[in-house]
Motif scaffolding. Sequence first.
Motif, mmCIF file in Angstrom:
data_model
loop_
_atom_site.group_PDB
_atom_site.id
_atom_site.type_symbol
_atom_site.label_atom_id
_atom_site.label_comp_id
_atom_site.label_asym_id
_atom_site.label_seq_id
_atom_site.Cartn_x
_atom_site.Cartn_y
_atom_site.Cartn_z
ATOM 1 N N UNK A 1 -9.404 23.400 3.100
ATOM 2 C CA UNK A 1 -10.530 22.575 3.540
ATOM 3 C C UNK A 1 -10.723 21.401 2.588
ATOM 4 N N UNK A 2 -11.392 20.376 3.073
ATOM 5 C CA UNK A 2 -11.685 19.204 2.256
ATOM 6 C C UNK A 2 -13.197 19.097 2.092
ATOM 7 N N UNK A 3 -13.613 18.709 0.902
ATOM 8 C CA UNK A 3 -15.044 18.625 0.596
ATOM 9 C C UNK A 3 -15.257 17.305 -0.129
ATOM 10 N N UNK A 4 -16.103 16.431 0.448
ATOM 11 C CA UNK A 4 -16.308 15.152 -0.224
ATOM 12 C C UNK A 4 -17.742 14.655 -0.045
ATOM 13 N N UNK A 5 -18.179 13.834 -0.995
ATOM 14 C CA UNK A 5 -19.522 13.265 -0.913
ATOM 15 C C UNK A 5 -19.579 12.180 0.149
ATOM 16 N N UNK A 6 -20.714 12.078 0.817
ATOM 17 C CA UNK A 6 -20.832 11.059 1.861
ATOM 18 C C UNK A 6 -21.364 9.746 1.320
ATOM 19 N N UNK A 7 -22.137 9.809 0.232
ATOM 20 C CA UNK A 7 -22.703 8.588 -0.337
ATOM 21 C C UNK A 7 -22.262 8.419 -1.784
ATOM 22 N N UNK A 8 -22.064 7.168 -2.177
ATOM 23 C CA UNK A 8 -21.742 6.900 -3.568
ATOM 24 C C UNK A 8 -20.286 7.153 -3.868
ATOM 25 N N UNK A 9 -19.898 6.769 -5.069
ATOM 26 C CA UNK A 9 -18.489 6.881 -5.418
ATOM 27 C C UNK A 9 -18.227 7.698 -6.672
ATOM 28 N N UNK A 10 -19.278 8.235 -7.271
ATOM 29 C CA UNK A 10 -19.118 9.051 -8.471
ATOM 30 C C UNK A 10 -18.556 10.415 -8.110
ATOM 31 N N UNK A 11 -18.422 11.280 -9.120
ATOM 32 C CA UNK A 11 -17.877 12.609 -8.864
ATOM 33 C C UNK A 11 -18.920 13.462 -8.140
ATOM 34 N N UNK A 12 -20.190 13.226 -8.443
ATOM 35 C CA UNK A 12 -21.251 13.928 -7.725
ATOM 36 C C UNK A 12 -21.774 12.975 -6.649
ATOM 37 N N UNK A 13 -21.880 13.475 -5.433
ATOM 38 C CA UNK A 13 -22.338 12.607 -4.344
ATOM 39 C C UNK A 13 -23.805 12.263 -4.527
ATOM 40 N N UNK A 14 -24.168 11.024 -4.248
ATOM 41 C CA UNK A 14 -25.571 10.634 -4.271
ATOM 42 C C UNK A 14 -26.306 11.406 -3.186
ATOM 43 N N UNK A 15 -27.476 11.890 -3.496
ATOM 44 C CA UNK A 15 -28.281 12.574 -2.492
ATOM 45 C C UNK A 15 -27.756 13.948 -2.127
ATOM 46 N N UNK A 16 -26.717 14.403 -2.849
ATOM 47 C CA UNK A 16 -26.165 15.742 -2.602
ATOM 48 C C UNK A 16 -25.784 15.954 -1.141
ATOM 49 N N UNK A 17 -25.340 14.894 -0.476
ATOM 50 C CA UNK A 17 -24.918 15.020 0.923
ATOM 51 C C UNK A 17 -23.385 15.012 0.973
#
Lengths: 351, 351
Positions: free
Chosen positions: B204-220
């Motif tokens: 499976x693939x898991x990626x942040x929807x917002x922002x470009x850092x390692x942790x997604x902005x807004x935890x989305x």
Amino acid sequence: MANDSESRIDLELGSWLKEEGKSSEVVISSRIRLARNLSSRPFPNWAQEEALKDIDDEIAEVLLEFGRTGLKRYNLAELNDLEKLTLVEKHLLSRQQSRESGGRSVYLNEEQTISIMSNEEDHLRMQFIAPGEELDTAWQEASSFDDLLDERLDFAFDRKYGYLTACPTNLGTGLRASVMLHLPGLSLAGSIKKLLGSIGKFGLTFRGLYGEGSEAEGSIYQLSNQVTLGRSEEEIIESLESVLGQIKSQEKKTRAEIMAEREAEIKDRIFRALGVLKHAYSLASMESVRLISLLLLGRCYGIIKIEREKLFKLLIKTRPAHLQLLSGGSLPPEERDLKRAEIFRRELAGV
Amino acid sequence: MANDSESRIDLELGSWLKEEGKSSEVVISSRIRLARNLSSRPFPNWAQEEALKDIDDEIAEVLLEFGRTGLKRYNLAELNDLEKLTLVEKHLLSRQQSRESGGRSVYLNEEQTISIMSNEEDHLRMQFIAPGEELDTAWQEASSFDDLLDERLDFAFDRKYGYLTACPTNLGTGLRASVMLHLPGLSLAGSIKKLLGSIGKFGLTFRGLYGEGSEAEGSIYQLSNQVTLGRSEEEIIESLESVLGQIKSQEKKTRAEIMAEREAEIKDRIFRALGVLKHAYSLASMESVRLISLLLLGRCYGIIKIEREKLFKLLIKTRPAHLQLLSGGSLPPEERDLKRAEIFRRELAGV
């Protein structure tokens, strides 16, 4: 802590912090401190307990006789730690004196514009405080009070050196004139360091009142004379006033400049400060100083509607010792932070 | 930009973001995407302009015939950049497709639960979106729509490899099943990295929807399958659902744990987020995502009273392209930040 202790210290703001004086958007208050010692008595740091007590009592007898000033004596041995720290937070007791107990007192008038410590570094440290830019007023009061005392106490005085003091840095006039300044403009413009560099040349001292970093929390600073010897009281005060005039106009100019050049950022900082103070669930002591400072600035810009007195009341009553005394006893830091946030949420609800 | 362009794109929330579905406190939405290609036609990246146009028109003819789905065609050549980016912000158009123009279209139904792109990487990229944890529902819709299309279009299909696609990673089922997740609990607990590490094992693939850092902005985040070949559609969806079940229960458990162990800090973060959104004078795009995420969490804890729909509306309509389209034209980033803050102040005034 016993509940009756709450009533022993007046937690209200002193009139010098409550009232607006001249230029009070920059100059919060003016203060004159005189250091005096009794002749033929050992300096407090060298005195034995018995001698300290004797000196303390001799001073008490004279001071309490001055009915018109309404001075009230607080024997440090009878105050608990929180009460002493509360007086430090009110800028009426030195931190050094707050660590002491027997044979030492502090005297306050009802308006809290006079604070006299006995057996601090010198036998007498007398402070006269006025709101705003009023060094002259404070000096007049200090001087006439000093004259009165001089008739009743035998001050250690040398023809050549003037008033003798425990530390040579106070020799001569024994005078420390100081102003408490709010300099958010210079602080936001990053100009405090430069200012600091230029002030040394004038024999003046400039330091932050809150926090321990290089930049003072809340941009609240104290400017005072360093030299006490070889110049008259009037000369010392005039020299301080002249530098003060420069700082004042720089601060005012800078406030206008940053609002013109960085309007969105400045407004954003101020309104966010309000948002955080109105909503935070936990607020650390120094953070709240920083945020109140921004509200004070917002008030000066006319973009935040709130009474100046309310902000200073909040500033002082949310300091750690005040907070604990108001809550009826000792609290760990985390609980203080919750309590502090609660006070701000309640008091700023309508802003 | 012409004003009439404002009406061409529906700026309302899609029903899949407006409505609450199963487990919608963690699973924002479920999405099935199918990749299909017409046989005997070059893939879009190899096709000449003429061929692209032919394919686009052939697809249009079939799709617009499906009256019951109420699909509306948007020819990318006729949309301006802001309109295309608005569709990207609505998660209805891929960023890649937003950079294209002629010979390509996107089809949307009124509820915005169906988005079909023609001549993206494949001739057809069809997405079916449902609110909450509803992969099955989305799959049923996708599957029956696909069957209908299959009767009218000649899909490139190989006995051994299944559906043929421009990129081998989509070969076979051409299926990408995904869920949009809100994981503020795991994020606040610092557990996202660990989760990320364990997910790879399941294909499976898991990626942040917002922002470009390692942790997604807004935890989305978006969780989707990587493998499309050698497994049936149902197997792919089941495998995703099984991992999703684990993440969901971990997220819920973590939310309870952090509130029990770090109550003051968590509440403080949430209430400060509200304070900043209600008062800031300037708000950057990613910061507002972060703060809305905290309000969504506060809503789940029951400590912030606000409708979920309102928060998602604010989230989407304060994205850069929406903001500009709503303001009637292109705005530089600083002005967008002021506009964004203004919207939040107004919309959250009563909260």
